[in-house]
Design a protein around this motif. Structure first.
Motif, PDB file in Angstrom:
ATOM      1  N   GLY A 271       4.988  30.379 -45.904  1.00 17.27           N
ATOM      2  CA  GLY A 271       5.722  30.462 -44.645  1.00 17.27           C
ATOM      3  C   GLY A 271       5.730  29.150 -43.887  1.00 17.27           C
ATOM      4  N   PRO A 272       6.402  29.137 -42.729  1.00 15.70           N
ATOM      5  CA  PRO A 272       6.551  27.894 -41.955  1.00 15.70           C
ATOM      6  C   PRO A 272       5.245  27.209 -41.595  1.00 15.70           C
ATOM      7  CG  PRO A 272       8.074  29.566 -41.143  1.00 15.70           C
ATOM      8  CD  PRO A 272       7.189  30.245 -42.154  1.00 15.70           C
ATOM      9  N   ASP A 273       4.161  27.973 -41.402  1.00  9.35           N
ATOM     10  CA  ASP A 273       2.885  27.331 -41.061  1.00  9.35           C
ATOM     11  C   ASP A 273       2.444  26.337 -42.130  1.00  9.35           C
ATOM     12  OD1 ASP A 273       2.679  28.618 -38.688  1.00  9.35           O
ATOM     13  OD2 ASP A 273       1.074  29.986 -39.266  1.00  9.35           O
TER      14      ASP A 273
ATOM     15  N   MET B 253       6.530  24.149 -55.085  1.00  5.58           N
ATOM     16  CA  MET B 253       7.908  23.749 -54.810  1.00  5.58           C
ATOM     17  C   MET B 253       8.378  24.259 -53.449  1.00  5.58           C
ATOM     18  SD  MET B 253       9.499  21.776 -56.971  1.00  5.58           S
ATOM     19  CE  MET B 253      11.234  22.184 -56.718  1.00  5.58           C
ATOM     20  N   ARG B 254       8.055  25.515 -53.131  1.00  5.09           N
ATOM     21  CA  ARG B 254       8.507  26.060 -51.852  1.00  5.09           C
ATOM     22  C   ARG B 254       7.843  25.336 -50.679  1.00  5.09           C
ATOM     23  NH1 ARG B 254       8.246  31.046 -54.706  1.00  5.09           N
ATOM     24  NH2 ARG B 254       6.251  31.627 -53.757  1.00  5.09           N
ATOM     25  N   VAL B 255       6.557  25.009 -50.829  1.00  2.76           N
ATOM     26  CA  VAL B 255       5.859  24.293 -49.760  1.00  2.76           C
ATOM     27  C   VAL B 255       6.434  22.886 -49.601  1.00  2.76           C
ATOM     28  CG1 VAL B 255       3.641  23.346 -49.019  1.00  2.76           C
ATOM     29  CG2 VAL B 255       3.757  25.653 -49.983  1.00  2.76           C
ATOM     30  N   LEU B 256       6.631  22.189 -50.701  1.00  2.00           N
ATOM     31  CA  LEU B 256       7.162  20.826 -50.638  1.00  2.00           C
ATOM     32  C   LEU B 256       8.572  20.797 -50.049  1.00  2.00           C
ATOM     33  CD1 LEU B 256       5.977  19.435 -54.099  1.00  2.00           C
ATOM     34  CD2 LEU B 256       5.107  18.761 -51.850  1.00  2.00           C
ATOM     35  N   GLU B 257       9.413  21.712 -50.484  1.00  2.00           N
ATOM     36  CA  GLU B 257      10.784  21.739 -49.977  1.00  2.00           C
ATOM     37  C   GLU B 257      10.819  22.151 -48.507  1.00  2.00           C
ATOM     38  OE1 GLU B 257      12.636  24.295 -52.823  1.00  2.00           O
ATOM     39  OE2 GLU B 257      13.213  22.617 -54.132  1.00  2.00           O
ATOM     40  N   GLY B 258       9.935  23.077 -48.119  1.00  2.00           N
ATOM     41  CA  GLY B 258       9.859  23.457 -46.716  1.00  2.00           C
ATOM     42  C   GLY B 258       9.399  22.296 -45.852  1.00  2.00           C
ATOM     43  N   ARG B 259       8.398  21.561 -46.333  1.00  2.00           N
ATOM     44  CA  ARG B 259       7.907  20.398 -45.597  1.00  2.00           C
ATOM     45  C   ARG B 259       9.005  19.342 -45.467  1.00  2.00           C
ATOM     46  NH1 ARG B 259       4.631  18.325 -41.739  1.00  2.00           N
ATOM     47  NH2 ARG B 259       3.985  16.194 -42.211  1.00  2.00           N
ATOM     48  N   ARG B 260       9.728  19.087 -46.538  1.00  2.00           N
ATOM     49  CA  ARG B 260      10.804  18.103 -46.480  1.00  2.00           C
ATOM     50  C   ARG B 260      11.880  18.520 -45.480  1.00  2.00           C
ATOM     51  NH1 ARG B 260      14.215  16.874 -51.835  1.00  2.00           N
ATOM     52  NH2 ARG B 260      14.746  19.069 -51.501  1.00  2.00           N
ATOM     53  N   SER B 261      12.254  19.785 -45.512  1.00  2.00           N
ATOM     54  CA  SER B 261      13.257  20.283 -44.572  1.00  2.00           C
ATOM     55  C   SER B 261      12.793  20.111 -43.131  1.00  2.00           C
ATOM     56  CB  SER B 261      13.554  21.757 -44.866  1.00  2.00           C
ATOM     57  OG  SER B 261      14.458  22.291 -43.921  1.00  2.00           O
ATOM     58  N   ARG B 262      11.519  20.417 -42.869  1.00  2.00           N
ATOM     59  CA  ARG B 262      10.983  20.277 -41.522  1.00  2.00           C
ATOM     60  C   ARG B 262      11.031  18.825 -41.061  1.00  2.00           C
ATOM     61  NH1 ARG B 262       8.080  23.911 -38.881  1.00  2.00           N
ATOM     62  NH2 ARG B 262       9.711  25.158 -39.872  1.00  2.00           N
ATOM     63  N   LEU B 263      10.668  17.889 -41.953  1.00  2.00           N
ATOM     64  CA  LEU B 263      10.673  16.477 -41.582  1.00  2.00           C
ATOM     65  C   LEU B 263      12.086  15.942 -41.413  1.00  2.00           C
ATOM     66  CD1 LEU B 263       7.804  14.937 -43.743  1.00  2.00           C
ATOM     67  CD2 LEU B 263       7.770  15.566 -41.327  1.00  2.00           C
ATOM     68  N   GLU B 264      13.019  16.420 -42.211  1.00  2.00           N
ATOM     69  CA  GLU B 264      14.407  15.987 -42.048  1.00  2.00           C
ATOM     70  C   GLU B 264      14.965  16.438 -40.702  1.00  2.00           C
ATOM     71  OE1 GLU B 264      15.845  15.760 -46.738  1.00  2.00           O
ATOM     72  OE2 GLU B 264      16.112  17.624 -45.588  1.00  2.00           O
ATOM     73  N   GLU B 265      14.605  17.651 -40.277  1.00  2.00           N
ATOM     74  CA  GLU B 265      15.008  18.109 -38.948  1.00  2.00           C
ATOM     75  C   GLU B 265      14.400  17.224 -37.863  1.00  2.00           C
ATOM     76  OE1 GLU B 265      13.676  22.106 -38.763  1.00  2.00           O
ATOM     77  OE2 GLU B 265      15.157  22.873 -40.204  1.00  2.00           O
ATOM     78  N   ARG B 266      13.125  16.880 -38.041  1.00  2.00           N
ATOM     79  CA  ARG B 266      12.456  16.009 -37.070  1.00  2.00           C
ATOM     80  C   ARG B 266      13.116  14.645 -37.023  1.00  2.00           C
ATOM     81  NH1 ARG B 266       6.202  15.259 -38.047  1.00  2.00           N
ATOM     82  NH2 ARG B 266       6.354  17.522 -37.796  1.00  2.00           N
TER      83      ARG B 266
END
Length: 236
Positions: free
Chosen positions: A101-103, A126-139
């Motif tokens: 999840g997002p946490d 993969m899900r954690v890495l892609e979620g982290r990348r998405s979060r940083l791209e938004e930032r």
């Protein structure tokens, strides 16, 4: 349970899965292997340990850690409490390990999750890495938009500080892109493909924790450990 407490619970269960330890050993591992816990104190760790014991995920034993010799009888030395993971505790860690999840994408939790990637299945990684990348791209998008709006109002030093922050995020995004590509190609961190006899998990260990979000280019450096607090880590 707060997010900070949840991260600590995950880290403690993960470290004790490797071997039983007493509280001071645990704190050293949290400080040196998982850089996000450098500022943690005994006041934070011991309530967490007591909670995990109460949940049935850990047991307390009077004894010595794997690196500590047994004291001679009648020396008056008090034995330390050793914490051991139970079968239920192992199941709890496996449950937490599978969560994506997002946490798990946030600054504080991601570094700890990454430290245990060697025990994590490839699809979860993969899900954690892609979620982290998405979060940083938004930032990064927000930082660029903010800089575009305020550029003319900033002095040179404030402008450089904002640029430095953006460059740090951009570096981590590039690093994540490389990791994701390696996962997709089935390579481990040494650049080779696993053989048929190897599991899908990488050889990453808890000592390979990525640096904190502002320092994405390497693992955190070790710092001096505080001395043990014998009043809390012993039995009479």
């Amino acid at each position: 349970m707060s997010r900070r407490s949840g991260v600590l619970e995950f880290a403690v269960l993960g470290l004790l899965r490797e071997a039983p330890m007493h509280g001071y050993e645990l704190r050293k591992r949290l400080n040196t292997s998982l850089g996000v816990f450098r500022a943690f104190s005994y006041g934070s760790l011991y309530p967490c340990l007591k909670t995990l014991v109460g949940q049935g995920w850990l047991t307390e034993e009077s004894g010595h850690g794997p690196e500590e010799p047994v004291a001679a009888p009648l020396t008056g030395r008090r034995a330390r409490i050793v914490y051991r993971l139970t079968a239920e505790g192992k199941e709890r860690f496996e449950e937490l390990l599978a969560q994506t999840g997002p946490d798990s994408w946030e600054d504080e939790h991601f570094g700890v999750r990454f430290a245990f990637f060697g025990q994590t299945s490839r699809d979860v990684r993969m899900r954690v890495l892609e979620g982290r990348r998405s979060r940083l791209e938004e930032r990064l998008d927000r930082m660029r938009a903010s800089l575009a709006r305020t550029r003319e109002k900033l002095d040179d030093y404030t402008l450089e500080l904002q640029r430095h922050g953006m460059e740090s995020v951009e570096r981590e995004v590039r690093w994540l892109n490389e990791l994701i590509e390696s996962e997709r190609e089935g390579r481990d961190r040494r650049g080779r493909r696993p053989t048929s006899g190897e599991s899908g998990a990488d050889e990453t260990s808890a000592s390979a924790t990525p640096s904190s979000p502002g320092e994405p280019d390497g693992p955190p450096r070790e710092r001096g450990d505080a001395g043990p607090d014998p009043s809390e880590d012993t039995t009479t």
